[in-house]
Design a protein around this motif. Structure first.
Motif, PDB file in Angstrom:
ATOM      1  N   ASN A 132       0.807  -1.224   0.000  1.00 14.91           N
ATOM      2  CA  ASN A 132       0.000   0.000   0.000  1.00 14.91           C
ATOM      3  C   ASN A 132       0.841   1.277   0.000  1.00 14.91           C
ATOM      4  O   ASN A 132       0.458   2.294   0.588  1.00 14.91           O
ATOM      5  CB  ASN A 132      -0.969   0.013   1.184  1.00 14.91           C
ATOM      6  N   ASN A 133       1.992   1.213  -0.619  1.00 14.27           N
ATOM      7  CA  ASN A 133       2.741   2.406  -0.987  1.00 14.27           C
ATOM      8  C   ASN A 133       2.707   2.463  -2.515  1.00 14.27           C
ATOM      9  O   ASN A 133       2.832   1.433  -3.174  1.00 14.27           O
ATOM     10  CB  ASN A 133       4.199   2.329  -0.517  1.00 14.27           C
ATOM     11  N   ARG A 160      15.330 -11.418   2.482  1.00  9.07           N
ATOM     12  CA  ARG A 160      14.761 -12.729   2.180  1.00  9.07           C
ATOM     13  C   ARG A 160      13.302 -12.632   1.731  1.00  9.07           C
ATOM     14  O   ARG A 160      12.822 -13.462   0.951  1.00  9.07           O
ATOM     15  CB  ARG A 160      14.858 -13.615   3.426  1.00  9.07           C
ATOM     16  N   SER A 161      12.584 -11.595   2.214  1.00  5.91           N
ATOM     17  CA  SER A 161      11.159 -11.474   1.913  1.00  5.91           C
ATOM     18  C   SER A 161      10.796 -10.017   1.646  1.00  5.91           C
ATOM     19  O   SER A 161      11.226  -9.123   2.385  1.00  5.91           O
ATOM     20  CB  SER A 161      10.330 -12.002   3.100  1.00  5.91           C
ATOM     21  N   ILE A 162      10.006  -9.787   0.581  1.00  4.45           N
ATOM     22  CA  ILE A 162       9.544  -8.434   0.282  1.00  4.45           C
ATOM     23  C   ILE A 162       8.053  -8.479  -0.072  1.00  4.45           C
ATOM     24  O   ILE A 162       7.593  -9.369  -0.779  1.00  4.45           O
ATOM     25  CB  ILE A 162      10.358  -7.784  -0.865  1.00  4.45           C
ATOM     26  N   ASN A 163       7.305  -7.527   0.469  1.00  5.46           N
ATOM     27  CA  ASN A 163       5.870  -7.427   0.227  1.00  5.46           C
ATOM     28  C   ASN A 163       5.597  -6.127  -0.524  1.00  5.46           C
ATOM     29  O   ASN A 163       5.799  -5.036   0.012  1.00  5.46           O
ATOM     30  CB  ASN A 163       5.114  -7.445   1.560  1.00  5.46           C
ATOM     31  N   LEU A 164       5.134  -6.274  -1.771  1.00  2.99           N
ATOM     32  CA  LEU A 164       4.829  -5.120  -2.618  1.00  2.99           C
ATOM     33  C   LEU A 164       3.354  -5.109  -3.025  1.00  2.99           C
ATOM     34  O   LEU A 164       2.994  -4.583  -4.066  1.00  2.99           O
ATOM     35  CB  LEU A 164       5.726  -5.147  -3.868  1.00  2.99           C
ATOM     36  N   HIS A 165       2.495  -5.680  -2.172  1.00  6.08           N
ATOM     37  CA  HIS A 165       1.059  -5.658  -2.441  1.00  6.08           C
ATOM     38  C   HIS A 165       0.577  -4.228  -2.721  1.00  6.08           C
ATOM     39  O   HIS A 165       0.950  -3.281  -2.012  1.00  6.08           O
ATOM     40  CB  HIS A 165       0.275  -6.182  -1.229  1.00  6.08           C
ATOM     41  N   LYS A 166      -0.256  -4.089  -3.724  1.00  8.76           N
ATOM     42  CA  LYS A 166      -0.901  -2.812  -4.047  1.00  8.76           C
ATOM     43  C   LYS A 166       0.091  -1.665  -4.205  1.00  8.76           C
ATOM     44  O   LYS A 166      -0.173  -0.534  -3.806  1.00  8.76           O
ATOM     45  CB  LYS A 166      -1.952  -2.469  -2.984  1.00  8.76           C
ATOM     46  N   SER A 167       1.245  -1.988  -4.761  1.00  2.00           N
ATOM     47  CA  SER A 167       2.181  -0.929  -5.159  1.00  2.00           C
ATOM     48  C   SER A 167       1.804  -0.499  -6.573  1.00  2.00           C
ATOM     49  O   SER A 167       0.860  -1.007  -7.150  1.00  2.00           O
ATOM     50  CB  SER A 167       3.622  -1.442  -5.104  1.00  2.00           C
TER      51      SER A 167
END
Length: 424
Positions: free
Chosen positions: A209-210, A230-237
């Motif tokens: 959400n950025n 190790r982990s990246i969250n780009l939901h709703k970018s």
């Protein structure tokens, strides 16, 4: 100094954890500690305090008696003070400095942006490993002060703070493993790269959400900025091109990616989204929360080859050529029509005559008899039908039920139907 007006931490503590509201209980996960009675504390023997204190939405504005806090909270290691009215860091410091074993502190939705956090106050947070400052509107100056005074900080939550930019700290925070900075307005990659500079040991980066629009960085630079990610969250970018997805491969330790709700994937089906992402990200073992098994990876990579095999050469991604090297050039999948047959060709036998006919399988036995009237010159009431399956071992089967549909017999091309007159 006058005590701020409003409810104190100690007042709320005594109310919530009194025997009437929080009776003493035993059992796994229910351990409650009752410290020895300090002098001048008539409430002491009457309180049952767990090691995890939840005092959210209680209207707390100040600490209260520090000696009382120290006496009651020596065993506490988690403290939730979210959604209160704490606006002075000095009051927070009075609470935290008297909770010596505190590891988790939640200060979300407190109006702490109204005061300045001094390093002397921040020093009382030194043992905290997980700090939540969501919707606190904490300035980057405040964050920098915290980072300098919390040498063991491992997880930091900075969501909903209206950040449009990131201000680099004068010192790196080597201990931080997880940064949760969702629901801000960080659109430019030049701001995100500062997080890599500040937190070189970062394992998990949650940026959902950025409205990040692109990843403007060379592959070598990305590997240096986030060497341990190790982990990246780009939901709703706001990512909208495959080149940005390919750049995620530059993070040398990346295993988990979350990419739901991005503009790039809107025009694809659910199956296409997952398979194309898996094929482009060879190192990931988990996508959008689901494990990527070896079989799914191979299926996705083969799907990727077939997906792009008809594209013009200039539009084919580099990953296509890598996968062709791995699997070879694949044949297009055969198109198989799985719809049931609507008609078949059968041999109709009557006396010494044999006639090949095409019959509809959606009709009933009674309808077939009507169709055969002109062929065999018999009335429907005087007609017996027998069906012979080519592979059946038991001989012809009488078609005695007038309302039964022909497809229920499993009739296939080349089967035989025998017509006989009913014996009077």
């Amino acid at each position: 100094m006058d005590q701020p007006s409003g409810r104190s931490f100690m007042q709320v503590l005594c109310e919530k954890y009194s025997p009437e509201n929080f009776p003493y209980r035993r059992g796994p996960g229910m351990g409650v500690h009752v410290p020895a009675t300090p002098q001048g504390s008539p409430m002491k023997d009457r309180l049952n305090l767990p090691s995890v204190l939840v005092l959210n939405s209680c209207g707390i504005t100040c600490a209260g008696d520090e000696n009382e806090i120290a006496a009651f909270c020596a065993h506490v290691f988690e403290l939730d003070l979210s959604d209160n009215k704490l606006e002075d860091w000095h009051e927070v410091s009075k609470i935290v400095s008297n909770v010596p074993h505190l590891e988790f502190l939640n200060l979300s939705s407190n109006p702490l942006s109204l005061s300045v956090l001094e390093r002397s106050c921040a020093g009382s947070f030194a043992g905290v490993r997980k700090l939540v400052l969501n919707n606190s509107k904490a300035s980057w100056e405040t964050v920098h002060t915290i980072l300098q005074e919390l040498p063991d900080l491992e997880e930091l939550f900075l969501c909903l703070n209206d950040y449009e930019t990131v201000s680099c700290s004068p010192v790196c925070c080597q201990s931080l493993k997880l940064l949760h900075i969702t629901d801000n307005n960080l659109q430019d990659w030049t701001e995100i790269r500062k997080l890599g500079i500040m937190f070189p040991s970062l394992d998990t980066l949650i940026l959902a959400n950025n409205n990040l629009t692109t990843i403007e960085e060379s592959e070598d630079s990305l590997a240096r900025l986030f060497p341990n990610l190790r982990s990246i969250n780009l939901h709703k970018s706001g990512l909208h091109c495959w080149e940005d997805i390919d750049k995620l491969n530059s993070f040398p330790k990346l295993e988990e990616v979350k990419l739901l709700g991005i503009p790039l994937l809107q025009s694809y089906t659910t199956e296409e989204r997952r398979k194309l992402l898996i094929a482009r990200l060879p190192s990931i073992t988990k996508l959008n929360g689901s494990i990527v098994a070896d079989g799914e990876r191979e299926d996705s990579e083969r799907f990727f080859i077939r997906y792009y095999m008809e594209y013009p050469e200039e539009e084919v991604p580099f990953r296509y050529h890598e996968l062709v090297t791995k699997y070879g050039k694949l044949e297009p999948l055969a198109v198989v029509d799985l719809r049931p047959q609507s008609s078949v060709k059968v041999e109709v036998h009557f006396q010494d005559k044999v006639e090949e006919m095409s019959i509809r399988l959606d009709q009933t036995v009674a309808e077939l008899k009507k169709h055969l009237k002109t062929v065999v010159q018999l009335s429907t009431s005087n007609m017996l039908l027998f069906y012979l399956d080519q592979e059946a071992p038991f001989g012809p089967e009488e078609m005695k039920y007038s309302s039964r549909a022909l497809h229920s017999y499993g009739i296939r091309d080349g089967d035989k139907i025998y017509v006989e007159p009913r014996m009077k």
